[in-house]
Design an enzyme around this catalytic site. Structure first.
Site, PDB file in Angstrom:
ATOM      1  N   SER A  66      35.660 -38.173 -80.411  1.00  0.00           N
ATOM      2  CA  SER A  66      35.343 -37.613 -79.105  1.00  0.00           C
ATOM      3  C   SER A  66      36.097 -36.297 -78.947  1.00  0.00           C
ATOM      4  O   SER A  66      37.285 -36.218 -79.273  1.00  0.00           O
ATOM      5  CB  SER A  66      35.757 -38.603 -78.005  1.00  0.00           C
ATOM      6  OG  SER A  66      35.449 -38.113 -76.721  1.00  0.00           O
ATOM      7  N   TYR A 121      40.669 -46.492 -69.195  1.00  0.00           N
ATOM      8  CA  TYR A 121      39.875 -46.545 -67.967  1.00  0.00           C
ATOM      9  C   TYR A 121      40.389 -47.653 -67.053  1.00  0.00           C
ATOM     10  O   TYR A 121      40.355 -48.838 -67.397  1.00  0.00           O
ATOM     11  CB  TYR A 121      38.398 -46.772 -68.275  1.00  0.00           C
ATOM     12  CG  TYR A 121      37.712 -45.604 -68.953  1.00  0.00           C
ATOM     13  CD1 TYR A 121      38.319 -44.342 -69.013  1.00  0.00           C
ATOM     14  CD2 TYR A 121      36.461 -45.749 -69.536  1.00  0.00           C
ATOM     15  CE1 TYR A 121      37.694 -43.274 -69.624  1.00  0.00           C
ATOM     16  CE2 TYR A 121      35.815 -44.675 -70.149  1.00  0.00           C
ATOM     17  CZ  TYR A 121      36.442 -43.450 -70.196  1.00  0.00           C
ATOM     18  OH  TYR A 121      35.811 -42.390 -70.809  1.00  0.00           O
ATOM     19  N   GLN A 179      31.626 -37.527 -78.820  1.00  0.00           N
ATOM     20  CA  GLN A 179      31.435 -37.313 -77.388  1.00  0.00           C
ATOM     21  C   GLN A 179      31.923 -35.925 -77.010  1.00  0.00           C
ATOM     22  O   GLN A 179      33.055 -35.547 -77.342  1.00  0.00           O
ATOM     23  CB  GLN A 179      32.199 -38.362 -76.569  1.00  0.00           C
ATOM     24  CG  GLN A 179      31.466 -39.653 -76.398  1.00  0.00           C
ATOM     25  CD  GLN A 179      32.037 -40.510 -75.272  1.00  0.00           C
ATOM     26  OE1 GLN A 179      32.962 -40.107 -74.550  1.00  0.00           O
ATOM     27  NE2 GLN A 179      31.488 -41.694 -75.111  1.00  0.00           N
ATOM     28  N   ARG A 228      34.616 -46.126 -64.013  1.00  0.00           N
ATOM     29  CA  ARG A 228      34.875 -46.462 -62.609  1.00  0.00           C
ATOM     30  C   ARG A 228      34.641 -47.939 -62.300  1.00  0.00           C
ATOM     31  O   ARG A 228      34.698 -48.345 -61.130  1.00  0.00           O
ATOM     32  CB  ARG A 228      33.989 -45.608 -61.702  1.00  0.00           C
ATOM     33  CG  ARG A 228      34.223 -44.107 -61.861  1.00  0.00           C
ATOM     34  CD  ARG A 228      33.311 -43.300 -60.938  1.00  0.00           C
ATOM     35  NE  ARG A 228      33.529 -41.869 -61.103  1.00  0.00           N
ATOM     36  CZ  ARG A 228      32.888 -41.116 -61.983  1.00  0.00           C
ATOM     37  NH1 ARG A 228      31.993 -41.656 -62.790  1.00  0.00           N
ATOM     38  NH2 ARG A 228      33.133 -39.823 -62.061  1.00  0.00           N
TER      39      ARG A 228
END
Length: 305
Positions: free
Chosen positions: A147, A52, A169, A22
């Site tokens: 991940s 992202y 992850q 974010r």
């Protein structure tokens, strides 16, 4: 903050990390405050991904700290690649180009860790191996991981790559526990006994892979935050009870629940609020008892055999 060694590497990280998904929404000043606050708390692993903010989060991150060699040495920077618009891509070409783009945005010469973000059904593990070897030899990436992958997917990659895979992850929170449920419900005829991940938790412990828990405050498949959510009164009552007992926030208790597991799981916390991160970081200094851990697990709607 307590530190952990990531997988079989020599990397020493704070046991809580900061997810930067974010960060693209922050100004330079705001992002600088979040990053500096994290470092002051002992949070030194910063988790990124090429998707992202469509890459903007990495740009904001590096710009916020005026990336330079001195501050770079204080950080463990991790990024992920493999998710593209409408498909997944673990091709050699994409891995190499994705890393080059991330390094440019992050204004650094190397990533400490590169993760393959989501399993690619069309993966050619030989291409992954070639990409990893190229990145390692060039100094662009020091360590590698994955991940959201299960043991056989990891074994397939490991058959070809020379480098250790130090991280996996996985989504984990008090309200999202599939990697734990099956191990508690062995030989039972109900839904919680279904092994959806092929014992990935036990596999990771056997092979010294650090599990990084993403979305540690979410329930379901990122359906929303459960902490303070009136839809989940029992788990929130227990979180609040333990928070008052330990002198921390309910969010810190949710993280302490993950840290209590002996697998040395590292939560990836995505807050961009410096005070909230400071409150959450206090989880590193408390330990839930075995009974408290199970009390929270049951308060989340789980039953024991």
């Amino acid at each position: 903050m307590k530190k952990i060694t990531l997988g079989t590497s020599k990397l020493e990280a704070g046991e809580i990390s900061l997810g930067c998904m974010r960060m693209d929404a922050l100004s330079k000043k705001e992002a600088n405050y979040v990053i500096e606050n994290a470092l002051d708390l002992g949070v030194n692993l910063f988790d990124h991904a090429d998707i992202y903010g469509s890459g903007r989060s990495e740009e904001v991150f590096s710009d916020a700290i005026d990336m330079n060699a001195e501050i770079r040495e204080k950080m463990i920077i991790q990024s992920k690649c493999g998710i593209r618009k409408g498909f997944f891509d673990f091709s050699k070409e994409h891995i190499l180009s994705s890393v080059d783009d991330s390094l440019k945005r992050l204004q650094t010469d190397y990533l400490d860790i590169l993760l393959l973000h989501r399993p690619d059904a069309l993966v050619e593990p030989g291409e992954v191996a070639e990409a990893f070897s190229t990145l390692k030899a060039s100094g662009k990436v020091r360590y590698f991981g994955v991940s959201n992958q299960n043991p056989m997917q990891i074994e397939l990659v490991k058959k070809y790559v020379r480098e250790d895979l130090i991280v996996n992850q996985l989504q984990l929170s008090v309200m999202h526990t599939p990697i734990i449920d099956a191990g508690l419900n062995v030989n039972m005829q109900h839904d919680k006994a279904i092994d959806r991940d092929n014992s990935i938790l036990e596999y990771s412990r056997i092979h010294d892979m650090t599990i990084q828990a993403w979305s540690p405050f979410q329930y379901g498949m990122i359906e929303g935050v459960f902490v303070g959510n009136s839809d989940f009164p029992e788990v929130n009552a227990k979180l609040q009870e333990l928070a008052e007992k330990k002198g921390v926030t309910d969010s810190a208790i949710a993280i302490a629940w993950i840290l209590r597991h002996p697998a040395n799981i590292q939560p990836v916390v995505g807050t961009m609020n410096a005070k909230r991160l400071a409150d959450i970081a206090k989880a590193s200094h408390i330990t839930l008892t075995r009974q408290e851990w199970y009390d929270l697990y049951r308060a989340a709607g789980n039953t024991l055999p």
